[in-house]
Design a protein around this motif. Structure first.
Motif, short mmCIF file in Angstrom:
data_model
loop_
_atom_site.label_atom_id
_atom_site.label_comp_id
_atom_site.label_asym_id
_atom_site.label_seq_id
_atom_site.Cartn_x
_atom_site.Cartn_y
_atom_site.Cartn_z
N TYR A 275 4.78 3.57 -9.14
CA TYR A 275 4.25 4.16 -7.91
C TYR A 275 3.42 3.10 -7.18
O TYR A 275 2.51 2.51 -7.75
CB TYR A 275 3.39 5.37 -8.29
N GLY B 16 1.22 3.29 -4.86
CA GLY B 16 -0.19 3.59 -4.59
C GLY B 16 -0.67 3.10 -3.24
O GLY B 16 -0.06 3.38 -2.21
N HIS C 134 -0.31 11.21 -4.98
CA HIS C 134 0.80 10.89 -5.89
C HIS C 134 1.75 12.08 -6.09
O HIS C 134 2.96 12.00 -5.85
CB HIS C 134 0.24 10.43 -7.24
#
Length: 360
Positions: free
Chosen positions: A208, A210, A324
């Motif tokens: 991910y 971020g 997320h």
């Protein structure tokens, strides 16, 4: 009905033993759109229909044809049988499943016009979209006036398509276009929220991104606008289906499309995702600099800028962590709804227009 279009950059062609629109055929591979209006198509030679398969997947293709031997009424059984054979042949040859997603075929039972065109050139003349036309003396005009071609396209859509019966009972192109737009949003989203971790050039897995997600609120606007368009398309389609005689299949199809409509209209992007996308890192830094101008003397300027930059990064990092699950949910939703769209398209593709075959 009478329509006139003024044309420049055109030439007259007369042919025998070849097709007068061969240069238009050569343009198919790079065409933005291909429109064909013809009285008939080849009886046995598939060459010209195969030329359409050379077009890009993004090329809009429309074929309008009459069906010789099909009449409004039949007074003899042999005439009805002959028409049935011809109708079946045309339905098989012009089945959209054989071509790209943006292919549409229409039947215009009072058509005798012949137009073969792309967005760059058009043939208007006596030749059908049929290999057999090469056997005759034919004459026509090749036009390379792109403004006139767009007017011809509009004329075909307004005058010819309005009198046509489509291959399918319902127009599924809007659903296909909207499924593509959903896929574009999903692709942009996926490419931005996921990265590939590799070791010595060998992929080891996804991660991910971020705070390194570089998306803004344009993706929200694009999705909300598309959601509204999809709602309108599905509403109109459900209305059209409800007015059609489809026996037991009608209720199932309406239920399926209503479900898609409810799923899309009921979805809201998570607030955490919106908060992340709305955060302006540069704007935050500039605001802090304006608030602290009096303290930012030359000897400590770099220190302040570095501190503000770190603060903005930390805010963005925390917002990214909060977002997320929302990002993953949004991506999963898009994947699901695209699949629902495609399933609906397949269901509608099974409904061949019963009005084309009038011999039953």
């Amino acid at each position: 009905m009478r329509r006139e279009i003024e044309i420049t950059n055109a030439k007259i062609v007369m042919t025998k033993d070849e097709l007068g629109y061969s240069e238009v055929l050569d343009d198919f591979t790079i065409a933005e759109f291909i429109y064909i209006v013809t009285y008939n198509i080849s009886a046995n030679n598939p060459t010209l229909l195969n030329k359409l398969k050379e077009a890009s997947n993004n090329t809009e293709i429309k074929v309008f044809t009459n069906i010789p031997s099909r009449f409004n009424d039949y007074y003899y059984e042999w005439a009805s049988t002959k028409a049935k054979t011809q109708i079946d042949s045309y339905l098989i040859k012009l089945d959209p499943e054989q071509f790209n997603e943006l292919f549409s075929s229409f039947f215009v039972f009072n058509n005798h016009a012949k137009i073969i065109m792309t967005n760059r050139m058009a043939y208007i003349g006596s030749s059908n979209y049929s290999s057999e036309s090469a056997n005759s003396i034919e004459a026509g005009v090749i036009i390379e006036d792109e403004q006139a071609i767009l007017q011809i396209k509009d004329m075909i859509n307004e005058e010819v398509q309005s009198q046509a019966e489509s291959y399918y009972v319902f127009d599924i192109l809007p659903l296909i276009f909207q499924a593509r737009e959903l896929e574009e949003i999903r692709t942009v989203l996926s490419e931005n929220i996921w990265g590939i971790w590799d070791f010595h050039g060998i992929e080891q897995g996804q991660y991910y991104k971020g705070p390194n997600i570089y998306l803004d609120t344009k993706i929200i606007t694009a999705f909300e606008n598309l959601k509204e368009d999809i709602g309108s398309t599905l509403f109109e389609l459900i209305q059209d289906i409800s007015e059609e005689e489809l026996s037991d299949r009608k209720e199932a199809i309406i239920k399926q499309l209503s479900n898609v409509k409810d799923v899309i209209s009921g979805y809201e992007i998570g607030q955490e995702v919106i908060d992340f996308l709305e955060f302006d890192e540069s704007g935050h830094i500039n605001d802090l600099m304006e608030e602290n101008t009096i303290f930012m003397t030359e000897d400590v300027l770099d220190e302040y800028v570095q501190g503000f930059t770190q603060q903005a990064y930390e805010i963005k990092h925390n917002l990214a962590l909060d977002a997320h699950d929302g990002f993953i949910e949004f991506e999963s939703f898009l994947t699901t709804v695209i699949q629902l769209f495609l399933e609906s398209v397949e269901e509608l593709r099974a409904l061949t227009n019963h009005r084309v075959d009038n011999t039953r």
